[in-house]
Design a protein around this motif. Structure first.
Motif, PDB file in Angstrom:
ATOM      1  N   ALA A 225       8.032  45.695   6.546  1.00  0.00           N
ATOM      2  CA  ALA A 225       9.386  45.145   6.603  1.00  0.00           C
ATOM      3  C   ALA A 225       9.342  43.657   6.277  1.00  0.00           C
ATOM      4  CB  ALA A 225      10.002  45.371   7.979  1.00  0.00           C
ATOM      5  N   SER A 226      10.454  43.126   5.827  1.00  0.00           N
ATOM      6  CA  SER A 226      10.507  41.703   5.511  1.00  0.00           C
ATOM      7  C   SER A 226      10.560  40.888   6.794  1.00  0.00           C
ATOM      8  CB  SER A 226      11.748  41.398   4.669  1.00  0.00           C
ATOM      9  OG  SER A 226      12.923  41.537   5.461  1.00  0.00           O
ATOM     10  N   PRO A 227      10.103  39.622   6.750  1.00  0.00           N
ATOM     11  CA  PRO A 227      10.203  38.762   7.936  1.00  0.00           C
ATOM     12  C   PRO A 227      11.629  38.645   8.447  1.00  0.00           C
ATOM     13  CG  PRO A 227       8.755  37.767   6.311  1.00  0.00           C
ATOM     14  CD  PRO A 227       9.373  38.958   5.647  1.00  0.00           C
ATOM     15  N   ARG A 228      12.595  38.611   7.534  1.00  0.00           N
ATOM     16  CA  ARG A 228      13.994  38.508   7.964  1.00  0.00           C
ATOM     17  C   ARG A 228      14.411  39.750   8.751  1.00  0.00           C
ATOM     18  NH1 ARG A 228      18.468  36.907   3.594  1.00  0.00           N
ATOM     19  NH2 ARG A 228      17.189  35.007   3.747  1.00  0.00           N
ATOM     20  N   THR A 229      13.984  40.928   8.269  1.00  0.00           N
ATOM     21  CA  THR A 229      14.312  42.168   8.983  1.00  0.00           C
ATOM     22  C   THR A 229      13.664  42.196  10.363  1.00  0.00           C
ATOM     23  OG1 THR A 229      14.557  43.429   6.936  1.00  0.00           O
ATOM     24  CG2 THR A 229      14.089  44.685   8.936  1.00  0.00           C
ATOM     25  N   VAL A 230      12.386  41.797  10.432  1.00  0.00           N
ATOM     26  CA  VAL A 230      11.691  41.787  11.718  1.00  0.00           C
ATOM     27  C   VAL A 230      12.345  40.811  12.681  1.00  0.00           C
ATOM     28  CG1 VAL A 230       9.507  41.271  12.857  1.00  0.00           C
ATOM     29  CG2 VAL A 230       9.506  42.546  10.713  1.00  0.00           C
ATOM     30  N   ALA A 231      12.703  39.618  12.191  1.00  0.00           N
ATOM     31  CA  ALA A 231      13.361  38.624  13.048  1.00  0.00           C
ATOM     32  C   ALA A 231      14.684  39.167  13.586  1.00  0.00           C
ATOM     33  CB  ALA A 231      13.592  37.339  12.260  1.00  0.00           C
ATOM     34  N   ARG A 232      15.443  39.867  12.706  1.00  0.00           N
ATOM     35  CA  ARG A 232      16.711  40.450  13.146  1.00  0.00           C
ATOM     36  C   ARG A 232      16.484  41.531  14.200  1.00  0.00           C
ATOM     37  NH1 ARG A 232      18.874  44.971  11.611  1.00  0.00           N
ATOM     38  NH2 ARG A 232      17.588  45.119   9.719  1.00  0.00           N
ATOM     39  N   LEU A 233      15.435  42.356  14.010  1.00  0.00           N
ATOM     40  CA  LEU A 233      15.146  43.412  14.977  1.00  0.00           C
ATOM     41  C   LEU A 233      14.757  42.839  16.335  1.00  0.00           C
ATOM     42  CD1 LEU A 233      13.186  45.955  12.744  1.00  0.00           C
ATOM     43  CD2 LEU A 233      15.417  46.320  13.817  1.00  0.00           C
ATOM     44  N   PHE A 234      14.002  41.738  16.344  1.00  0.00           N
ATOM     45  CA  PHE A 234      13.638  41.116  17.613  1.00  0.00           C
ATOM     46  C   PHE A 234      14.876  40.699  18.388  1.00  0.00           C
ATOM     47  CE2 PHE A 234       9.136  40.812  16.536  1.00  0.00           C
ATOM     48  CZ  PHE A 234       8.560  40.877  17.793  1.00  0.00           C
ATOM     49  N   LYS A 235      15.809  40.044  17.717  1.00  0.00           N
ATOM     50  CA  LYS A 235      17.029  39.612  18.395  1.00  0.00           C
ATOM     51  C   LYS A 235      17.873  40.812  18.812  1.00  0.00           C
ATOM     52  CE  LYS A 235      18.503  36.021  18.871  1.00  0.00           C
ATOM     53  NZ  LYS A 235      18.419  35.105  20.039  1.00  0.00           N
ATOM     54  N   GLN A 236      17.931  41.816  17.949  1.00  0.00           N
ATOM     55  CA  GLN A 236      18.771  42.988  18.204  1.00  0.00           C
ATOM     56  C   GLN A 236      18.206  43.864  19.317  1.00  0.00           C
ATOM     57  OE1 GLN A 236      20.221  45.153  14.626  1.00  0.00           O
ATOM     58  NE2 GLN A 236      19.343  46.984  15.575  1.00  0.00           N
ATOM     59  N   GLU A 237      16.905  44.111  19.300  1.00  0.00           N
ATOM     60  CA  GLU A 237      16.288  45.045  20.243  1.00  0.00           C
ATOM     61  C   GLU A 237      15.858  44.372  21.545  1.00  0.00           C
ATOM     62  OE1 GLU A 237      14.350  48.335  19.823  1.00  0.00           O
ATOM     63  OE2 GLU A 237      15.605  49.001  18.171  1.00  0.00           O
ATOM     64  N   LEU A 238      15.376  43.129  21.461  1.00  0.00           N
ATOM     65  CA  LEU A 238      14.767  42.490  22.632  1.00  0.00           C
ATOM     66  C   LEU A 238      15.529  41.267  23.122  1.00  0.00           C
ATOM     67  CD1 LEU A 238      11.016  42.759  21.532  1.00  0.00           C
ATOM     68  CD2 LEU A 238      12.301  44.292  23.029  1.00  0.00           C
ATOM     69  N   GLY A 239      16.473  40.787  22.325  1.00  0.00           N
ATOM     70  CA  GLY A 239      17.244  39.629  22.751  1.00  0.00           C
ATOM     71  C   GLY A 239      16.465  38.334  22.744  1.00  0.00           C
ATOM     72  N   HIS A 240      15.324  38.314  22.050  1.00  0.00           N
ATOM     73  CA  HIS A 240      14.482  37.125  21.964  1.00  0.00           C
ATOM     74  C   HIS A 240      14.110  36.861  20.517  1.00  0.00           C
ATOM     75  CE1 HIS A 240      13.851  37.166  26.298  1.00  0.00           C
ATOM     76  NE2 HIS A 240      13.404  38.407  26.237  1.00  0.00           N
ATOM     77  N   THR A 241      13.760  35.617  20.211  1.00  0.00           N
ATOM     78  CA  THR A 241      13.103  35.349  18.945  1.00  0.00           C
ATOM     79  C   THR A 241      11.661  35.831  19.042  1.00  0.00           C
ATOM     80  OG1 THR A 241      12.304  33.156  19.601  1.00  0.00           O
ATOM     81  CG2 THR A 241      14.525  33.284  18.626  1.00  0.00           C
ATOM     82  N   PHE A 242      11.028  36.021  17.897  1.00  0.00           N
ATOM     83  CA  PHE A 242       9.626  36.419  17.898  1.00  0.00           C
ATOM     84  C   PHE A 242       8.777  35.386  18.626  1.00  0.00           C
ATOM     85  CE2 PHE A 242       5.427  35.911  15.899  1.00  0.00           C
ATOM     86  CZ  PHE A 242       4.856  37.117  16.276  1.00  0.00           C
ATOM     87  N   THR A 243       9.048  34.110  18.411  1.00  0.00           N
ATOM     88  CA  THR A 243       8.262  33.045  19.041  1.00  0.00           C
ATOM     89  C   THR A 243       8.348  33.120  20.558  1.00  0.00           C
ATOM     90  OG1 THR A 243       8.570  31.588  17.135  1.00  0.00           O
ATOM     91  CG2 THR A 243       7.960  30.544  19.224  1.00  0.00           C
ATOM     92  N   ASP A 244       9.564  33.312  21.091  1.00  0.00           N
ATOM     93  CA  ASP A 244       9.722  33.397  22.547  1.00  0.00           C
ATOM     94  C   ASP A 244       9.040  34.642  23.096  1.00  0.00           C
ATOM     95  OD1 ASP A 244      11.114  31.049  22.583  1.00  0.00           O
ATOM     96  OD2 ASP A 244      13.099  31.987  22.641  1.00  0.00           O
ATOM     97  N   TRP A 245       9.166  35.765  22.368  1.00  0.00           N
ATOM     98  CA  TRP A 245       8.532  37.004  22.829  1.00  0.00           C
ATOM     99  C   TRP A 245       7.013  36.864  22.832  1.00  0.00           C
ATOM    100  CZ3 TRP A 245       5.092  40.465  20.689  1.00  0.00           C
ATOM    101  CH2 TRP A 245       4.942  41.678  21.366  1.00  0.00           C
ATOM    102  N   ARG A 246       6.455  36.296  21.757  1.00  0.00           N
ATOM    103  CA  ARG A 246       4.998  36.143  21.671  1.00  0.00           C
ATOM    104  C   ARG A 246       4.485  35.211  22.767  1.00  0.00           C
ATOM    105  NH1 ARG A 246       1.816  32.480  18.662  1.00  0.00           N
ATOM    106  NH2 ARG A 246      -0.293  33.242  18.207  1.00  0.00           N
ATOM    107  N   GLN A 247       5.313  34.264  23.183  1.00  0.00           N
ATOM    108  CA  GLN A 247       4.905  33.373  24.266  1.00  0.00           C
ATOM    109  C   GLN A 247       4.692  34.144  25.562  1.00  0.00           C
ATOM    110  OE1 GLN A 247       6.383  29.149  24.410  1.00  0.00           O
ATOM    111  NE2 GLN A 247       7.515  29.998  26.128  1.00  0.00           N
TER     112      GLN A 247
END
Length: 300
Positions: A225-247
């Motif tokens: 998937a594209s980075p844009r798609t993954v970033a959108r999925l993080f916000k949509q599914e988890l309510g976090h940015t990837f950076t915050d989730w990885r933290q």
């Protein structure tokens, strides 16, 4: 909130053995039917010694559970989250919640089962105080609670019956365990997991090795998937940015490393931080306390 889930040659001797090359053991739920809690025996205890990489398949039961690893680190996963449980912490699992267990290290796993009256939830708390106990909770384990758990009888229902004195002692220990749980500090430590299969695959890869890639683009490449798609999925599914989730993953990994008694300086380096001060600043910002307090680790 649901929660998470390591070389210089001479460092290997100080690390717990992970047995990476050995195929994992996969087992069904470990005889919970032989330790059913009741009104008469509201807390039951079970002890198992399990080797690293053992996986207990997803299962559930109608009573509540607390998982405590008195030695070694375990990972507990529910539908939407995963938790790292070192010896300094315990995980409360409410009744009916499906969960699976993975031994991150060889572990002495003690499981406490708690009788729950119909419609109730928690370690014998008042009805108005039940809400936090209706979800998974990571709890700080006091020395007293650890000692009480070690003293609980672990005899299954198909074993020798406890005599009156042993049952009375179990009852007293159970009351103290419930009291310690009610007063235990909840720790904000856990990693949310998504339903989307592509994102779940990425999240599991980050949990296995959060320092393998530096950027979301690199992680996204493995999903197709594209980075844009993954970033959108993080916000949509988890309510976090990837950076915050990885933290949150980094914090969970730090807990696992600290359980192996690594010093904070080394933990910071293992997790990709150029300096201990940068790691300390992240921990303080995220959990509001120093790494030494949060991890119980050594400064040097």
């Amino acid at each position: 909130m649901p929660q998470p889930l390591l070389t210089l040659p001479d460092e290997d001797a100080r690390r717990p053995q992970r047995h990476a090359a050995r195929p994992p053991d996969v087992v069904a739920a470990i005889t919970p039917h032989l330790y059913v809690p009741s009104r008469e025996r509201p807390v039951r205890s079970k002890l198992r010694h399990l080797r690293a990489d053992t996986r207990v398949l997803p299962h559930s039961h109608p009573w509540a559970q607390v998982a405590i690893s008195t030695t070694g680190v375990i990972r507990m996963t529910v539908e939407r989250g995963t938790y790292i449980v070192p010896p300094s912490r315990a995980l409360w699992i409410p009744p009916g919640m499906e969960h699976a267990v993975t031994m991150v290290e060889d572990a002495e796993l003690r499981t406490l089962y708690f009788y729950q009256a119909p419609g109730r939830c928690g370690p014998a708390v008042a009805a108005q105080d039940e809400a936090p106990w209706r979800q998974c909770r990571v709890l700080q384990v006091s020395e007293l609670l650890r000692a009480l758990v070690r003293e609980m009888p672990c005899v299954p229902d198909d074993g020798p019956a406890l005599d009156a004195a042993a049952l009375r002692r179990e009852s007293l220990l159970s009351a103290l365990i419930l009291e310690e749980l009610r007063n235990a500090t909840a720790v904000r430590l856990g990693v949310d997991l998504p339903r989307d299969k592509r994102l779940r695959h990425l999240c599991e890869a980050v949990l296995a090795d959060p320092t393998r890639h530096d950027t979301l683009a690199d992680w996204a490449r493995d999903t197709g998937a594209s980075p844009r798609t993954v970033a959108r999925l993080f916000k949509q599914e988890l309510g976090h940015t990837f950076t915050d989730w990885r933290q949150q993953v980094i914090l969970a990994k730090a807990v696992a490393l600290a359980a192996g008694r690594l010093p904070i300086n080394q933990i910071a380096a293992e997790l990709g931080y150029n300096s201990p001060s940068a790691f300390s600043a992240m921990v303080r910002r995220t959990v509001g306390m120093s790494p030494a307090r949060f991890l119980g680790a050594h400064k040097e």
